[in-house]
Design an enzyme around this catalytic site. Structure first.
Site, PDB file in Angstrom:
ATOM      1  N   GLU A  10       0.839  -1.205   0.000  1.00  0.00           N
ATOM      2  CA  GLU A  10       0.000   0.000   0.000  1.00  0.00           C
ATOM      3  C   GLU A  10       0.873   1.254   0.000  1.00  0.00           C
ATOM      4  OE1 GLU A  10      -2.885   0.088   3.143  1.00  0.00           O
ATOM      5  OE2 GLU A  10      -3.891  -1.721   2.421  1.00  0.00           O
ATOM      6  N   SER A  30      -8.167   1.902   7.073  1.00  0.00           N
ATOM      7  CA  SER A  30      -8.338   0.657   6.345  1.00  0.00           C
ATOM      8  C   SER A  30      -7.800  -0.478   7.203  1.00  0.00           C
ATOM      9  CB  SER A  30      -7.623   0.708   4.989  1.00  0.00           C
ATOM     10  OG  SER A  30      -6.238   0.793   5.152  1.00  0.00           O
ATOM     11  N   ASP A  40      -8.479   1.653   0.677  1.00  0.00           N
ATOM     12  CA  ASP A  40      -7.099   1.683   1.153  1.00  0.00           C
ATOM     13  C   ASP A  40      -6.397   2.998   0.811  1.00  0.00           C
ATOM     14  OD1 ASP A  40      -7.111  -0.959   2.224  1.00  0.00           O
ATOM     15  OD2 ASP A  40      -6.926  -1.743   0.187  1.00  0.00           O
ATOM     16  N   GLU A  53      -9.080   0.151  -3.690  1.00  0.00           N
ATOM     17  CA  GLU A  53      -8.905  -1.009  -2.811  1.00  0.00           C
ATOM     18  C   GLU A  53      -7.696  -1.738  -3.364  1.00  0.00           C
ATOM     19  OE1 GLU A  53      -9.574  -3.276   0.472  1.00  0.00           O
ATOM     20  OE2 GLU A  53     -10.706  -1.484  -0.062  1.00  0.00           O
TER      21      GLU A  53
END
Length: 162
Positions: A10, A30, A40, A53
């Site tokens: 991420e 998240s 996210d 996401e």
């Protein structure tokens, strides 16, 4: 993506989006820090805004629950962003899909295979030139498919297209 590798992926996505000129934020909630389902990553460049996401895998198919996808679409609609599912397989780049373009399993979950990502996914550069509002491949047809698959209600589709 609550694990360390997922968190690292991420952060990597946030950095890549930043390099592409997006203002970007990794949603701190998240992974369950709040009762609200949040994407996210949020990213925008003044012209287009995305709720993403993010999922990664070493090579196995990536699965998302129906609830994750529904929450992404719901948040995106209310926030005014375009929903995207970002996937990354080891030794590959990030690829992005509109939720309506992701295979839905018989059980109501969603799956992205590595070969599907490489052949059909949008690369990072495509996010800059996204022109869904001009009726491109992710426009009206995607909204109608989302209604047909039960991802969006007719009322939600009317709002998106109105």
């Amino acid at each position: 993506m609550a694990n360390a590798k997922g968190d690292r992926r991420e952060r990597e996505l946030v950095n890549k989006l930043d390099e592409e000129g997006f203002a970007v934020m990794r949603a701190p909630a998240s992974g369950g820090a709040t009762q609200r389902e949040l994407p996210d990553v949020l990213a925008g460049n003044g012209d287009v805004f995305y709720a993403i996401e993010a999922k990664s895998s070493s090579g196995d198919p990536i699965y998302l629950s129906g609830e994750e996808v529904e929450a992404l679409v719901y948040f995106s609609q209310n926030f005014g962003a375009k929903p995207k599912i970002g996937v990354r397989f080891d030794r590959e780049d990030w690829y992005f899909f509109h939720p309506a373009d992701v295979h839905q399993t018989d059980g109501g979950n969603y799956r992205v295979k590595k070969e599907t990502a490489l052949e059909e996914g949008d690369p990072m550069v495509a996010l800059q030139a996204d022109d869904e509002d001009e009726g491109s491949e992710h426009g009206i047809g995607d909204v109608l498919n989302a209604v047909a698959e039960g991802i969006l209600s007719v009322e939600e589709a009317e709002e998106m297209l109105g």
